[in-house]
Design a protein around this motif. Structure first.
Motif, PDB file in Angstrom:
ATOM      1  N   LEU A 167     -55.664  18.230  63.794  1.00 24.62           N
ATOM      2  CA  LEU A 167     -56.317  17.201  62.996  1.00 24.62           C
ATOM      3  C   LEU A 167     -55.539  15.908  63.193  1.00 24.62           C
ATOM      4  CD1 LEU A 167     -56.797  19.046  59.568  1.00 24.62           C
ATOM      5  CD2 LEU A 167     -58.613  18.525  61.194  1.00 24.62           C
ATOM      6  N   ALA A 168     -56.238  14.798  63.385  1.00 20.28           N
ATOM      7  CA  ALA A 168     -55.567  13.506  63.527  1.00 20.28           C
ATOM      8  C   ALA A 168     -56.468  12.418  62.982  1.00 20.28           C
ATOM      9  CB  ALA A 168     -55.229  13.235  64.989  1.00 20.28           C
ATOM     10  N   GLU A 169     -55.903  11.526  62.178  1.00 19.42           N
ATOM     11  CA  GLU A 169     -56.658  10.397  61.623  1.00 19.42           C
ATOM     12  C   GLU A 169     -56.462   9.175  62.511  1.00 19.42           C
ATOM     13  OE1 GLU A 169     -57.115   7.852  57.436  1.00 19.42           O
ATOM     14  OE2 GLU A 169     -55.338   9.086  57.806  1.00 19.42           O
ATOM     15  N   ASP A 170     -57.551   8.485  62.834  1.00 16.47           N
ATOM     16  CA  ASP A 170     -57.412   7.278  63.647  1.00 16.47           C
ATOM     17  C   ASP A 170     -57.348   6.038  62.764  1.00 16.47           C
ATOM     18  OD1 ASP A 170     -60.032   6.466  62.999  1.00 16.47           O
ATOM     19  OD2 ASP A 170     -60.874   7.015  64.956  1.00 16.47           O
ATOM     20  N   SER A 171     -57.277   4.868  63.378  1.00 17.32           N
ATOM     21  CA  SER A 171     -57.058   3.630  62.627  1.00 17.32           C
ATOM     22  C   SER A 171     -58.261   3.204  61.799  1.00 17.32           C
ATOM     23  CB  SER A 171     -56.671   2.501  63.586  1.00 17.32           C
ATOM     24  OG  SER A 171     -57.721   2.236  64.505  1.00 17.32           O
ATOM     25  N   THR A 172     -59.429   3.796  62.056  1.00 20.04           N
ATOM     26  CA  THR A 172     -60.621   3.465  61.280  1.00 20.04           C
ATOM     27  C   THR A 172     -60.830   4.424  60.112  1.00 20.04           C
ATOM     28  OG1 THR A 172     -62.181   4.841  62.539  1.00 20.04           O
ATOM     29  CG2 THR A 172     -61.690   2.642  63.414  1.00 20.04           C
ATOM     30  N   GLY A 173     -60.028   5.474  60.037  1.00 17.54           N
ATOM     31  CA  GLY A 173     -60.182   6.463  58.972  1.00 17.54           C
ATOM     32  C   GLY A 173     -60.927   7.708  59.378  1.00 17.54           C
ATOM     33  N   LEU A 174     -61.441   7.752  60.629  1.00 16.66           N
ATOM     34  CA  LEU A 174     -62.065   8.982  61.108  1.00 16.66           C
ATOM     35  C   LEU A 174     -60.995  10.037  61.365  1.00 16.66           C
ATOM     36  CD1 LEU A 174     -64.774   7.915  63.731  1.00 16.66           C
ATOM     37  CD2 LEU A 174     -65.150   8.764  61.415  1.00 16.66           C
ATOM     38  N   VAL A 175     -61.307  11.279  61.040  1.00 13.73           N
ATOM     39  CA  VAL A 175     -60.424  12.397  61.349  1.00 13.73           C
ATOM     40  C   VAL A 175     -60.999  13.128  62.558  1.00 13.73           C
ATOM     41  CG1 VAL A 175     -59.504  14.602  60.547  1.00 13.73           C
ATOM     42  CG2 VAL A 175     -59.598  12.647  58.981  1.00 13.73           C
ATOM     43  N   TRP A 176     -60.153  13.300  63.576  1.00  8.63           N
ATOM     44  CA  TRP A 176     -60.549  13.990  64.806  1.00  8.63           C
ATOM     45  C   TRP A 176     -60.019  15.405  64.758  1.00  8.63           C
ATOM     46  CZ3 TRP A 176     -63.070  11.557  69.133  1.00  8.63           C
ATOM     47  CH2 TRP A 176     -63.445  10.234  68.865  1.00  8.63           C
ATOM     48  N   LEU A 177     -60.893  16.355  65.047  1.00 13.65           N
ATOM     49  CA  LEU A 177     -60.580  17.770  64.939  1.00 13.65           C
ATOM     50  C   LEU A 177     -60.704  18.419  66.314  1.00 13.65           C
ATOM     51  CD1 LEU A 177     -61.901  20.220  62.243  1.00 13.65           C
ATOM     52  CD2 LEU A 177     -62.276  20.748  64.657  1.00 13.65           C
ATOM     53  N   GLY A 178     -59.649  19.157  66.702  1.00  9.01           N
ATOM     54  CA  GLY A 178     -59.685  19.908  67.950  1.00  9.01           C
ATOM     55  C   GLY A 178     -59.775  21.391  67.656  1.00  9.01           C
ATOM     56  N   ALA A 179     -60.660  22.076  68.356  1.00 11.32           N
ATOM     57  CA  ALA A 179     -60.914  23.492  68.084  1.00 11.32           C
ATOM     58  C   ALA A 179     -61.090  24.251  69.395  1.00 11.32           C
ATOM     59  CB  ALA A 179     -62.157  23.648  67.216  1.00 11.32           C
ATOM     60  N   THR A 180     -61.322  25.539  69.269  1.00  9.90           N
ATOM     61  CA  THR A 180     -61.567  26.380  70.440  1.00  9.90           C
ATOM     62  C   THR A 180     -62.761  25.861  71.234  1.00  9.90           C
ATOM     63  OG1 THR A 180     -60.858  28.221  69.042  1.00  9.90           O
ATOM     64  CG2 THR A 180     -61.807  28.778  71.175  1.00  9.90           C
ATOM     65  N   GLU A 181     -63.743  25.305  70.541  1.00  4.90           N
ATOM     66  CA  GLU A 181     -65.000  24.906  71.181  1.00  4.90           C
ATOM     67  C   GLU A 181     -65.059  23.435  71.582  1.00  4.90           C
ATOM     68  OE1 GLU A 181     -65.344  28.662  69.353  1.00  4.90           O
ATOM     69  OE2 GLU A 181     -64.674  26.766  68.478  1.00  4.90           O
ATOM     70  N   GLY A 182     -64.002  22.656  71.320  1.00  4.64           N
ATOM     71  CA  GLY A 182     -64.038  21.255  71.704  1.00  4.64           C
ATOM     72  C   GLY A 182     -63.501  20.337  70.625  1.00  4.64           C
ATOM     73  N   VAL A 183     -64.033  19.113  70.597  1.00  5.97           N
ATOM     74  CA  VAL A 183     -63.522  18.090  69.687  1.00  5.97           C
ATOM     75  C   VAL A 183     -64.683  17.435  68.943  1.00  5.97           C
ATOM     76  CG1 VAL A 183     -63.571  16.307  71.489  1.00  5.97           C
ATOM     77  CG2 VAL A 183     -62.038  16.051  69.531  1.00  5.97           C
ATOM     78  N   ILE A 184     -64.420  17.068  67.689  1.00  5.34           N
ATOM     79  CA  ILE A 184     -65.430  16.413  66.858  1.00  5.34           C
ATOM     80  C   ILE A 184     -64.701  15.521  65.859  1.00  5.34           C
ATOM     81  CG2 ILE A 184     -65.533  18.188  65.040  1.00  5.34           C
ATOM     82  CD1 ILE A 184     -68.663  17.862  65.201  1.00  5.34           C
ATOM     83  N   ALA A 185     -65.371  14.500  65.340  1.00  6.23           N
ATOM     84  CA  ALA A 185     -64.761  13.575  64.385  1.00  6.23           C
ATOM     85  C   ALA A 185     -65.654  13.432  63.166  1.00  6.23           C
ATOM     86  CB  ALA A 185     -64.526  12.210  65.034  1.00  6.23           C
ATOM     87  N   PHE A 186     -65.034  13.064  62.039  1.00  8.05           N
ATOM     88  CA  PHE A 186     -65.807  12.892  60.809  1.00  8.05           C
ATOM     89  C   PHE A 186     -65.062  11.951  59.870  1.00  8.05           C
ATOM     90  CE2 PHE A 186     -63.202  16.731  60.551  1.00  8.05           C
ATOM     91  CZ  PHE A 186     -62.437  16.480  59.429  1.00  8.05           C
TER      92      PHE A 186
END
Length: 281
Positions: A167-186
């Protein structure tokens, strides 16, 4: 008991908190252990496998749910961190009902800098992402809580996971999630609404890293994402994830392995540290 999880103090560059496998949490200042938090002086049920995070106000959060059903989420206010001898009564127990049965030995956990929302992925098989929001008020010990067992992206397609690794938060406040199946942000604020929609970057040929296990994500000073994979090295992508700027692997760089365990970004030196089974780059 072995290092397990660490968190830097956002207010003091010389202080960090080191969670351990069997010894609780150590507070380290100028390379010296100055305090230990465990079952004797905190709300932890025992000394096993806590995870730590700092919020933007300087409070230390701990999640530890190994056979602990009373206070799996706890916070030590910043003014209590300065005490020479912390006691159990200095901690606040936060009731997050969705934090339940898991041993959480691979959990990923952060308190977002933009909104102070707790985001927890306990790391167990197909377990949900858990959110809570006490709206910046530590005295609110029954915060708004919700969870997601899968996400729906901007095209209406579902994204689910086997295991969550980062899990990583970017400068805009989106959280990026890395998983077995790939990457997604929210946006974690949206998780509390009825139409929670996430964001999957689309690159030429389809979704970014679709089906590729993503073990680590860091965000640099330009808000680019560095994504470490399980067998394809590192992808450096644009701020929105729609452009692959570079791919580093053992053939075109000094990366010692294409398997990336973990990464860290150092703001002061604008450097990325990469941990692999064959050494650190």
């Amino acid at each position: 008991g072995g290092p397990y999880w660490f968190t830097f103090d956002g207010k003091d560059v010389n202080t960090y908190y080191q969670a351990t496998w069997t010894g609780g949490v150590y507070r380290v200042v100028d390379d010296k252990i100055v305090a230990v938090y465990n079952k004797t002086n905190s709300l932890m049920a025992n000394n096993y496998k806590p995870a730590t995070a700092m919020d933007s106000m300087g409070n230390l959060w701990v999640v530890q749910n190994y056979q602990n059903s009373t206070s799996p989420v706890m916070v030590l206010p910043k003014e209590k961190l300065q005490k020479e001898n912390v006691e159990k009564g200095d901690w606040l127990g936060v009731k997050v009902p969705n934090v339940s049965k898991s041993t959480m030995q691979w959990m990923r956990f952060l308190i977002t800098a933009k909104t102070n929302i707790g985001v927890l992925a306990d790391g167990d098989y197909t377990d949900p992402v858990i959110f809570w929001d006490n709206k910046g008020n530590l005295e609110n010990l029954t915060p708004d809580c919700t969870k997601a067992n899968s996400f729906v992206d901007q095209t209406g397609k579902s994204f689910s996971w086997t295991y969550i690794y980062s899990l990583a938060e970017d400068s805009t406040g989106l959280v990026w999630l890395g998983a077995t199946e790939g990457v997604i942000a929210f946006n974690p604020k949206d998780a509390f609404g009825s139409n929670f929609t996430s964001y999957r970057p689309v690159v030429e040929g389809g979704y970014l890293l679709d089906g590729v296990q993503c073990n680590a994500i860091v965000v640099d000073s330009e808000n680019r994402k560095w994504i470490g994979t399980n067998n394809a090295g590192i992808y450096v992508v644009s701020a929105d994830g729609t452009k692959v700027l570079q791919q580093y692997n053992t053939l075109n760089s000094m990366l010692p392995s294409n398997q990336v365990y973990q990464m860290a970004y150092a703001n002061k030196t604008n450097s990325v540290f990469i941990v692999t089974p064959d050494g650190i780059a």
